[in-house]
Structures are given as C-alpha cells and as structure tokens.
Write a protein that holds these residues in place. Structure first.
Motif, short mmCIF file in Angstrom:
data_model
loop_
_atom_site.label_atom_id
_atom_site.label_comp_id
_atom_site.label_asym_id
_atom_site.label_seq_id
_atom_site.Cartn_x
_atom_site.Cartn_y
_atom_site.Cartn_z
N SER A 152 34.02 56.47 42.10
CA SER A 152 33.65 57.16 40.86
C SER A 152 34.56 58.36 40.60
O SER A 152 35.10 58.97 41.52
CB SER A 152 32.19 57.64 40.95
OG SER A 152 32.03 58.52 42.05
N SER A 153 34.72 58.67 39.34
CA SER A 153 35.52 59.84 38.96
C SER A 153 34.60 61.04 38.79
O SER A 153 33.38 60.90 38.67
CB SER A 153 36.27 59.56 37.65
OG SER A 153 35.36 59.23 36.63
N ALA A 154 35.19 62.21 38.81
CA ALA A 154 34.41 63.43 38.69
C ALA A 154 33.76 63.51 37.31
O ALA A 154 34.31 63.06 36.31
CB ALA A 154 35.30 64.65 38.92
N SER A 155 32.55 64.09 37.27
CA SER A 155 31.85 64.24 36.01
C SER A 155 32.23 65.54 35.30
O SER A 155 32.00 65.68 34.10
CB SER A 155 30.33 64.21 36.23
OG SER A 155 29.95 65.22 37.14
N SER A 156 32.80 66.48 36.03
CA SER A 156 33.26 67.71 35.41
C SER A 156 34.39 68.29 36.25
O SER A 156 34.53 67.98 37.43
CB SER A 156 32.12 68.72 35.28
OG SER A 156 31.56 69.03 36.54
N PHE A 157 35.17 69.14 35.61
CA PHE A 157 36.35 69.72 36.26
C PHE A 157 36.21 71.23 36.24
O PHE A 157 35.94 71.83 35.20
CB PHE A 157 37.62 69.28 35.54
CG PHE A 157 37.77 67.77 35.53
CD1 PHE A 157 38.30 67.11 36.61
CD2 PHE A 157 37.33 67.04 34.43
CE1 PHE A 157 38.41 65.72 36.60
CE2 PHE A 157 37.45 65.66 34.42
CZ PHE A 157 37.99 65.00 35.50
N VAL A 158 36.40 71.82 37.42
CA VAL A 158 36.11 73.24 37.60
C VAL A 158 37.23 73.89 38.39
O VAL A 158 37.79 73.29 39.32
CB VAL A 158 34.77 73.41 38.36
CG1 VAL A 158 34.53 74.87 38.72
CG2 VAL A 158 33.61 72.87 37.55
N ASP A 159 37.57 75.11 38.01
CA ASP A 159 38.47 75.94 38.80
C ASP A 159 37.60 76.72 39.78
O ASP A 159 36.99 77.73 39.43
CB ASP A 159 39.25 76.88 37.89
CG ASP A 159 40.23 77.76 38.65
OD1 ASP A 159 40.26 77.67 39.90
OD2 ASP A 159 40.94 78.56 38.02
N ILE A 160 37.49 76.23 41.00
CA ILE A 160 36.52 76.78 41.94
C ILE A 160 36.86 78.20 42.36
O ILE A 160 35.98 78.97 42.73
CB ILE A 160 36.36 75.84 43.15
CG1 ILE A 160 35.61 74.57 42.69
CG2 ILE A 160 35.59 76.48 44.29
CD1 ILE A 160 35.35 73.55 43.76
N LYS A 161 38.12 78.59 42.26
CA LYS A 161 38.44 79.97 42.65
C LYS A 161 37.83 80.98 41.69
O LYS A 161 37.61 82.14 42.05
CB LYS A 161 39.94 80.15 42.78
CG LYS A 161 40.75 80.20 41.49
CD LYS A 161 42.22 80.46 41.80
CE LYS A 161 43.03 80.65 40.52
NZ LYS A 161 43.08 79.42 39.71
N THR A 162 37.53 80.54 40.45
CA THR A 162 36.85 81.42 39.50
C THR A 162 35.41 81.00 39.26
O THR A 162 34.60 81.79 38.77
CB THR A 162 37.58 81.43 38.14
OG1 THR A 162 37.50 80.12 37.55
CG2 THR A 162 39.04 81.82 38.32
N GLY A 163 35.09 79.75 39.59
CA GLY A 163 33.76 79.22 39.32
C GLY A 163 33.56 78.75 37.90
O GLY A 163 32.46 78.35 37.52
#
Length: 441
Positions: A112-123
C-alpha cells in the motif's frame, strides 16, 4: 589501534578463563558442522544439513532463532504484526522451505502507498507533494540492472568493475534519468541509510531484478502474518542442536581436518568439536573478537556499518527524508498499534533512536496529524543494525569481494549472510544453498 588492543586484552582474559575450566569438565559436543548465528541463512543451512543426514549445532546469542524476523503478538487480540522481515520472493526455494517446515504461505497483500505525506522534522503535512509515477523509471532501472545479472547470486564482479556500479547512486540516477524511481527504490532500501551517496552496486544488491519481478507477480508471506513461525518450526526440528543465549568464547582452527569452538550459555561452558564452521553473523571485528582470526581474515573483516504517513522533506533531492530519522508510520491490524521505520547512516544507541521517534510523534500530535493525545509508548523494538556492510570504492576496484569469497573453505570455515550477498531472506537461502555441497563433503 585502540580497537586492536581491546581485542587482544579480551582474548587474554578468555584464555585464563578457559584454563581454569578444563575440557574434561565441560560438555563435549561433536558435530559435522558448527553454525554461528541462527538468523535467516544460518537456520536455513542448519535445516538443509539436518535433512541431508549431517549433524549440526547452531550457536545463537538471542533467546530465539530468527535474526531480523520479528513478530509482535498482541496480548489482547492475539493478532500478529511482522515488524522485521515482512515479505518473501515467489521462488521455488522459498515454497519448498515453507512446505518442509509446514508453514502455510500465501500471496502477500499489495504493497500500500502512504495515505498522507508529512515533513516529520516539523510535524506539518505537505499537501503540495504528489508522488511520482515510477513505472517508466523502474523499466529504465531494470534495463540497467539487467546488465549485471550475476549480482542476483552474490557480489560477483568482473576484474574491471564498471564505473556505473561504483558511482554514487544519486549520480547514477541523474545519468539515466531515474528520478521518478527513487522513492520506490528507497522504500525497499530503508536500511541502506543515505541511499543517494551509496555506491550503485549496493543499491542494485538490495533492489535487484528479482525484486522488480516480484513487484509485478506478487511477493509471498505467511498465512496469519506470523513470519516467526518459520523459526519456531525450525527450532522444533533442530531441538537441542540449537544453543540459545550462547556466545563464542574462543575458537581453535589450527588443525587441518577439525576445529574447536568453546561457547558459554545458560547451562555453562560447552566445547564443540566440528569438521567445519559456518559463520552467518555480520563478519565485523567487534563480532569476531573471540575467534582465532589470521591476518587475511582480520584485514577483510574491517567492514563498515551502515493510517500511514510517509516522511518527505521538501528541501532534499527526490524529497527523501533526512537521516537519522523516521521513514514513515503505518497502521497495523491491531487497533492503536503503529509500525514505525527508522533509519540512520551511522550507528546510534537504541535510547537515542527511541527518544527521536517519540519526539517525532509528539510533533505530529502537536500539529494534529496524529489525532491521539495519548502518550506514545513502545510495545516492541528491534534494531537491525548493521543492516548493510560496505567497503570503499577503491576496495571494490581492488577486488575486495573476490578476496572475500576466496575465504570460503579457508581453515575449514565458510560464510553466509548479508555481508556476502544481500539483506534478503529469500536470496540468502539461495546463496546458502550453493554452499551446501562444500559443507556436506
């Protein structure tokens, strides 16, 4: 220099300990083959030798066989989650091995592909990010990988190693316009660390022709998603021939036709007399300080380490996450339980990694990406370091892997495991299979 001195001091201390406890006072185990390491390749080889009528003993430092194959069983629901080895190649050798152990298997669920994309260093979410369609780039990647089919069996390189295999993968991507394939390749090579600065050789070893084939035809996994069943079944077959929570104190491989391995474990010290030795643990000096290495071995074993959201960085090439850091977070079949993958180009203490994971999740809670306000906690954690052992470009050019493979049989000792092929159970079973004729004779 400091590392060398420490090894010598440890060997001196061990020598004194062994002298106090004579061999007459120890349990003596006599076997055809002694295997150091009960991970994927060590366990596979032990089963094959056992079935061929050869006597074996497996020395494993953990309390169970399995190596990187880790399965969490939820005490409330009894549901399982594999958080180590997830999938296997659809190969005859895999199906035969599963059938031999009585482990039911099936086609793995579509990745499965990701459901959302996030820059985790900023949240923060990155709503403008659209993942590329990798189809054409993967075809082009496959055409390049097809130039080196021998890499599917091991580090089999020509004397003059092609420059394409030695260049940083980022340069290789630019040369052949493979940018759209990078996120897919990186998702399979999470343990490789900074993939763009790694030699292309190691990327091809991790993401090769058979991986591309299985992306089309489908991978395999175990029924019930409990991959540790493989090793539970193997443990039943091998029984007392597995020495768990045991470590090597010393080895003596000076004789031409037999060797001696002294190990310590929960039931005391044991002396193993064997015709041959198979080492399936990462062959780093720090793992082999108790072995009687000669200069040839010591030189070659100076190896280096190395709902779902996907961590992407708007400021990096191909939007790959900065490391050390999270690759992503995915939901499991167990409500409220999430699978987190973390990578680093350098070795880090477990507590540092755990703290960074918790801090990353709290940033997601603060921005509302993670809706739960509960304090995040670990129910299971496993480090798979060192994931990939690498050498420099100059060493590859000078024939390092030819010299490494020439160690097979040196001092009645053989080797298998990721350092000799790739971090992939299915392909490691094939590599180990090729060693069996020499171990049986």
């Amino acid at each position: 220099m400091v590392s060398f001195v420490k090894s010598v001091l440890l060997l001196i201390v061990v020598g004194v300990a062994v002298a106090i406890s004579s061999e007459d006072e120890q349990e003596i185990i006599t076997r055809d083959v002694c295997i150091i390491g009960g991970g994927s390749s060590g366990t596979y080889t032990a089963i094959q030798l056992h079935d061929a009528g050869k006597s074996v003993v497996v020395v494993e430092k953990e309390d169970a066989l399995g190596g990187h194959t880790n399965t969490y069983i939820d005490p409330a629901t009894n549901l399982t989650v594999d958080y180590g080895v997830i999938i296997f190649h659809d190969l005859d050798i895999v199906k035969t091995y599963f059938n031999r152990l009585g482990v039911a298997f099936k086609k793995a669920s579509t990745l499965s592909s990701a459901s959302s994309f996030v820059d985790i260093k900023t949240g923060e979410a990155v709503p403008t990010y659209i993942p590329p369609d990798p189809t054409n780039a993967l075809i082009a990647y496959g055409l390049q990988a097809a130039k080196y089919p021998e890499l599917e069996a091991g580090f089999y390189l020509p004397n003059l190693v092609p420059n394409d295999l030695l260049m940083p993968f980022g340069d290789f991507v630019a040369k052949y316009n493979l940018g759209d394939a990078v996120p897919t390749v990186a998702s399979f090579g999470q343990g490789l660390g900074d993939i763009l600065n790694l030699q292309t050789l190691y990327v091809f070893k991790n993401f090769g022709l058979d991986v591309l084939h299985n992306l089309q035809v489908g991978f395999l996994d175990t029924v019930g998603n409990d991959n540790h069943k493989i090793y539970d079944k193997a443990q039943q077959v091998l029984g007392s021939d597995v020495l768990l929570q045991s470590k090597v104190i010393s080895t003596d491989r000076s004789a031409d036709n037999h060797l001696k391995v002294i190990v310590s474990g929960p039931s005391g010290t044991k002396t193993i007399h064997a015709g041959k030795l198979l080492i399936s643990i990462p062959p780093k000096l720090e793992n082999l300080h108790s072995f009687d290495l000669d200069e040839r071995e010591r030189h070659l074993f100076s190896l280096k380490n190395i709902t779902s959201i996907q961590n992407i960085d708007p400021d990096t090439p191909y939007n790959l996450p900065q490391l050390p850091g999270l690759y992503g977070i995915s939901a499991t079949a167990i409500p409220g339980l999430y699978d987190v993958k973390y990578g680093s180009p350098i070795g880090l203490p477990d507590e540092v990694i755990k703290a960074d994971i918790i801090a990353s999740i709290k940033r997601l809670q603060k921005t509302g990406i993670a809706t739960s306000e509960e304090e995040p906690k670990f129910v299971a954690f496993k480090s798979h370091a060192p994931f990939e052992l690498t050498v420099s470009t100059d060493e590859i050019k000078s024939g390092f892997y030819t010299k490494l493979y020439a160690l097979q049989g040196h001092r009645n000792t053989f080797y298998t495991g990721a350092a000799f092929h790739t971090q992939d159970s299915s392909l490691l079973w094939q590599f180990s299979e090729a060693l069996l004729p020499r171990l049986k004779n």
